[in-house]
Design a protein around this motif. Structure first.
Motif, PDB file in Angstrom:
ATOM      1  N   ILE A   1       0.829  -1.204   0.000  1.00 53.02           N
ATOM      2  CA  ILE A   1       0.000   0.000   0.000  1.00 53.02           C
ATOM      3  C   ILE A   1       0.867   1.259   0.000  1.00 53.02           C
ATOM      4  O   ILE A   1       0.555   2.249  -0.659  1.00 53.02           O
ATOM      5  N   GLY A   2       1.965   1.224   0.744  1.00 52.55           N
ATOM      6  CA  GLY A   2       2.819   2.412   0.856  1.00 52.55           C
ATOM      7  C   GLY A   2       3.990   2.426  -0.094  1.00 52.55           C
ATOM      8  O   GLY A   2       4.953   3.179   0.119  1.00 52.55           O
ATOM      9  N   SER A   3       3.951   1.610  -1.153  1.00 52.24           N
ATOM     10  CA  SER A   3       5.097   1.525  -2.065  1.00 52.24           C
ATOM     11  C   SER A   3       5.392   2.852  -2.768  1.00 52.24           C
ATOM     12  O   SER A   3       6.525   3.103  -3.178  1.00 52.24           O
ATOM     13  N   SER A   4       4.367   3.709  -2.894  1.00 50.91           N
ATOM     14  CA  SER A   4       4.592   5.004  -3.542  1.00 50.91           C
ATOM     15  C   SER A   4       5.506   5.912  -2.714  1.00 50.91           C
ATOM     16  O   SER A   4       6.046   6.888  -3.235  1.00 50.91           O
ATOM     17  N   LEU A   5       5.661   5.576  -1.421  1.00 43.48           N
ATOM     18  CA  LEU A   5       6.531   6.369  -0.549  1.00 43.48           C
ATOM     19  C   LEU A   5       7.977   5.903  -0.594  1.00 43.48           C
ATOM     20  O   LEU A   5       8.836   6.490   0.088  1.00 43.48           O
ATOM     21  N   ALA A   6       8.274   4.868  -1.361  1.00 47.10           N
ATOM     22  CA  ALA A   6       9.619   4.291  -1.381  1.00 47.10           C
ATOM     23  C   ALA A   6      10.718   5.316  -1.686  1.00 47.10           C
ATOM     24  O   ALA A   6      11.784   5.288  -1.057  1.00 47.10           O
ATOM     25  N   PRO A   7      10.532   6.250  -2.639  1.00 50.47           N
ATOM     26  CA  PRO A   7      11.608   7.218  -2.903  1.00 50.47           C
ATOM     27  C   PRO A   7      11.939   8.101  -1.708  1.00 50.47           C
ATOM     28  O   PRO A   7      13.043   8.649  -1.628  1.00 50.47           O
ATOM     29  N   TYR A   8      10.981   8.247  -0.771  1.00 49.93           N
ATOM     30  CA  TYR A   8      11.185   9.126   0.382  1.00 49.93           C
ATOM     31  C   TYR A   8      11.573   8.341   1.640  1.00 49.93           C
ATOM     32  O   TYR A   8      11.619   8.903   2.727  1.00 49.93           O
ATOM     33  N   ARG A   9      11.859   7.050   1.473  1.00 49.90           N
ATOM     34  CA  ARG A   9      12.077   6.160   2.611  1.00 49.90           C
ATOM     35  C   ARG A   9      13.229   6.636   3.492  1.00 49.90           C
ATOM     36  O   ARG A   9      13.088   6.775   4.709  1.00 49.90           O
ATOM     37  N   SER A  10      14.378   6.881   2.902  1.00 46.32           N
ATOM     38  CA  SER A  10      15.546   7.279   3.703  1.00 46.32           C
ATOM     39  C   SER A  10      15.339   8.644   4.344  1.00 46.32           C
ATOM     40  O   SER A  10      15.767   8.882   5.474  1.00 46.32           O
ATOM     41  N   LEU A  11      14.668   9.546   3.633  1.00 40.22           N
ATOM     42  CA  LEU A  11      14.407  10.878   4.192  1.00 40.22           C
ATOM     43  C   LEU A  11      13.519  10.770   5.433  1.00 40.22           C
ATOM     44  O   LEU A  11      13.781  11.407   6.460  1.00 40.22           O
ATOM     45  N   ALA A  12      12.451   9.952   5.340  1.00 37.96           N
ATOM     46  CA  ALA A  12      11.532   9.798   6.473  1.00 37.96           C
ATOM     47  C   ALA A  12      12.230   9.158   7.660  1.00 37.96           C
ATOM     48  O   ALA A  12      12.002   9.547   8.816  1.00 37.96           O
ATOM     49  N   ALA A  13      13.118   8.179   7.401  1.00 42.44           N
ATOM     50  CA  ALA A  13      13.799   7.490   8.496  1.00 42.44           C
ATOM     51  C   ALA A  13      14.734   8.429   9.247  1.00 42.44           C
ATOM     52  O   ALA A  13      14.721   8.504  10.480  1.00 42.44           O
ATOM     53  N   VAL A  14      15.560   9.164   8.497  1.00 44.67           N
ATOM     54  CA  VAL A  14      16.548  10.045   9.132  1.00 44.67           C
ATOM     55  C   VAL A  14      15.856  11.200   9.853  1.00 44.67           C
ATOM     56  O   VAL A  14      16.181  11.524  11.009  1.00 44.67           O
ATOM     57  N   LEU A  15      14.902  11.852   9.184  1.00 47.08           N
ATOM     58  CA  LEU A  15      14.197  12.965   9.814  1.00 47.08           C
ATOM     59  C   LEU A  15      13.373  12.488  11.001  1.00 47.08           C
ATOM     60  O   LEU A  15      13.313  13.160  12.042  1.00 47.08           O
ATOM     61  N   GLY A  16      12.734  11.333  10.862  1.00 50.28           N
ATOM     62  CA  GLY A  16      11.945  10.799  11.963  1.00 50.28           C
ATOM     63  C   GLY A  16      12.786  10.502  13.187  1.00 50.28           C
ATOM     64  O   GLY A  16      12.398  10.833  14.317  1.00 50.28           O
ATOM     65  N   LEU A  17      13.957   9.916  12.996  1.00 54.38           N
ATOM     66  CA  LEU A  17      14.846   9.637  14.127  1.00 54.38           C
ATOM     67  C   LEU A  17      15.300  10.930  14.798  1.00 54.38           C
ATOM     68  O   LEU A  17      15.309  11.041  16.027  1.00 54.38           O
ATOM     69  N   GLY A  18      15.690  11.916  13.975  1.00 57.92           N
ATOM     70  CA  GLY A  18      16.157  13.179  14.535  1.00 57.92           C
ATOM     71  C   GLY A  18      15.092  13.885  15.344  1.00 57.92           C
ATOM     72  O   GLY A  18      15.359  14.360  16.470  1.00 57.92           O
TER      73      GLY A  18
END
Length: 533
Positions: free
Chosen positions: A398-415
């Protein structure tokens, strides 16, 4: 703003260090993506023609051999110098070459913003550093400064103009700082000339409000300003001398007159456009803005309160009523927003230990809504957790459209998640670690964004021009037009010729539709070059 003690040394090392971080961010992937419409490709072409000296007189810009009357050539001339130093006369300059000067000039607002805050709040090292941190981590400031456009350099010039005006009460140096103020006014006249008016009005209101102009050495200050204004005024007089009444188009027809009176394409939302841009681009610091504005009003008898309130309200009052509204018109607002928010950000980090006495002394107003302010860290942590959930969701079908933003979401989310959590702590050291986490999360995410093709998202809004431009270059000739689309400056740039919109005349044309009865001279994908004469 400390009372009863002399200001300590300014945090120069920290401010300069943050400036270098900003420069490093600006250079990541700077030349990886094509120039975009409209401004980048137009700025590039004007700079190239200046480099080749195609104008009817020195220092006068042209576009496709006709007078360029949209903007003065301040930034275009600097780009032309970079082209001269890096590119052979018969070569098309690279994207890196075109964007280098604006990117580096835009980075200067990061240390200058901190210096400006230090001048407004002498002795408050933390707020000075926090101002630079906010400017460093704002997506619009970092991204827009990388583009071959005038807005990033204009923000830097505005910051230095305000800084110079604030230094004019140093009577022994009034002439020097007056000259710097005049030079920055000249710089703005040679970038986006009409923006000098609200920038100067904002500074003027703050100076009148604080009455500090009474402490100037007026003779030295005015002499310095006049000398500094000479280059900017001289160019506009030279422009008027050569081009006559056409020169007024820069101010009226295609300058202030157009944006004030003509609702251009993309301006359907009117005054909502700059508000939307601020709401989209101000994270994670945006929730501080209403508290900061109320706090600055409580502090309106201070230099910081007067300058922060006057600058934000004046610039907002100048930008919101414009009939033409484009996303980058809100760019000047980021400097006063950073000046406003930095002291409250410091308060969140240092409030129990009170290492900034000016914010917690019994004689000083306290931040409004303190109960709600203290819950902002939990809000930031919640946003970070939401980003981490989106990262997890990107692995599902379902969320495959978010794949290009995966690394951005992970790093920003952790910070944000850890930063907000640590900011809730009762230990000052933990709260400082929380601010570091918020900042590093934003900086690392910006670095990843600029290393990817995602940072210039406007390129995805229409078809790529480079294959079509290559097709046009293979079959050069006069009378080439573009059928089915409006003229695109980026296509003109890469094709190294002007390709106007097709107007129904027979001739050679580029089209992505079949052209019956025409001779096909070349094809690239679905695009064809046809001779229909």
């Amino acid at each position: 703003m400390r009372s009863g003690s002399a200001p300590g040394p300014a945090p120069w090392i920290a401010l300069v260090g943050l400036g270098f971080v900003a420069a490093g961010l600006a250079l990541i992937g700077l030349g990886d993506l094509p120039l975009r419409d409209f401004d980048e490709a137009t700025v590039a072409r004007v700079a190239l023609e200046l480099r080749h000296g195609l104008g009817e007189a020195p220092l006068l810009p042209t576009l496709w051999d006709g007078p360029y009357l949209n903007k003065a050539p301040g930034l275009h001339s600097l780009i032309a110098l970079v082209i001269s130093a890096t590119t052979q006369p018969d070569q098309l300059p690279s994207e890196w070459t075109i964007r280098l000067a604006p990117a580096l000039l835009s980075c200067l607002v990061v240390p200058l913003g901190g210096w400006l805050q230090w001048t407004l709040r002498p002795g408050d090292r933390s707020s000075a550093i926090a101002t630079s941190l906010i400017l460093l981590t704002l997506l619009p400031v970092a991204r827009h400064g990388r583009l071959a456009m005038l807005d990033g350099a204009q923000l830097t010039a505005m910051a230095l103009l305000w800084l110079a005006l604030l230094q004019l009460n140093r009577r022994h140096y009034s002439g020097l700082w007056g000259a710097v103020a005049g030079l920055m006014a000249s710089a703005m006249l040679l970038l986006k000339a009409p923006l000098l008016v609200p920038s100067a009005v904002a500074a003027g209101l703050a100076l009148v409000w604080s009455k500090e102009w009474k402490n100037w050495n007026h003779a030295k200050a005015c002499t310095g300003m006049l000398l500094g204004l000479a280059p900017g005024m001289g160019w506009h007089l030279w422009h008027a001398h050569i081009r006559g009444s056409e020169a007024l188009w820069l101010w009226g027809g295609d300058g202030a007159g157009r944006v004030l009176l003509d609702a251009g394409e993309g301006s359907d939302l009117g005054w909502r456009v700059p508000i939307i841009e601020v709401l989209e681009g101000g994270w994670p610091w945006l929730p501080l803005v209403p508290f900061a504005l109320a706090f600055a009003w409580r502090y309106r008898k201070s230099r910081w309160g007067q300058w922060s309130v006057a600058s934000l309200l004046t610039l907002a009052g100048a930008i919101l009523p414009l009939r033409t509204q484009l996303p980058w018109y809100s760019h000047p607002l980021w400097l006063p927003i950073a000046l406003l928010c930095a002291p409250l950000l410091v308060w969140l980090v240092e409030q129990p230990s009170s290492s900034t006495p000016s914010l917690e002394s019994p004689d000083s107003p306290r931040p409004p809504g303190r109960w709600l302010l203290l819950r902002l860290p939990m809000f930031w942590s919640g946003l970070g957790l939401l980003l981490l959930l989106l990262w997890l969701g990107s692995f599902s079908r379902i969320g495959s459209s978010l794949a290009p933003y995966r690394s951005l979401a992970a790093v920003l989310g952790l910070g944000w998640c850890f930063g907000g959590w640590w900011l809730r702590s009762d230990a000052p050291r933990q709260r400082r670690l929380g601010l570091i986490s918020l900042t590093c999360g934003n900086v690392a995410t910006l670095a990843l964004l600029f290393h990817s093709p995602l940072w210039l998202w406007e390129l995805n809004e229409t078809w790529p021009v480079q294959p079509v431009a290559a097709l046009a270059r293979k079959s050069p000739g006069a009378g080439l037009t573009l059928k089915g689309y409006d003229e695109r400056p980026s296509l003109n740039w890469y094709a190294e010729q002007r390709i106007p919109r097709f107007k129904g005349d027979a001739g050679r044309r580029l089209s992505d539709k079949p052209q019956e009865g025409c001779l096909i001279e070349g094809q690239s994908g679905r695009w064809i070059l046809a001779d229909c004469r």
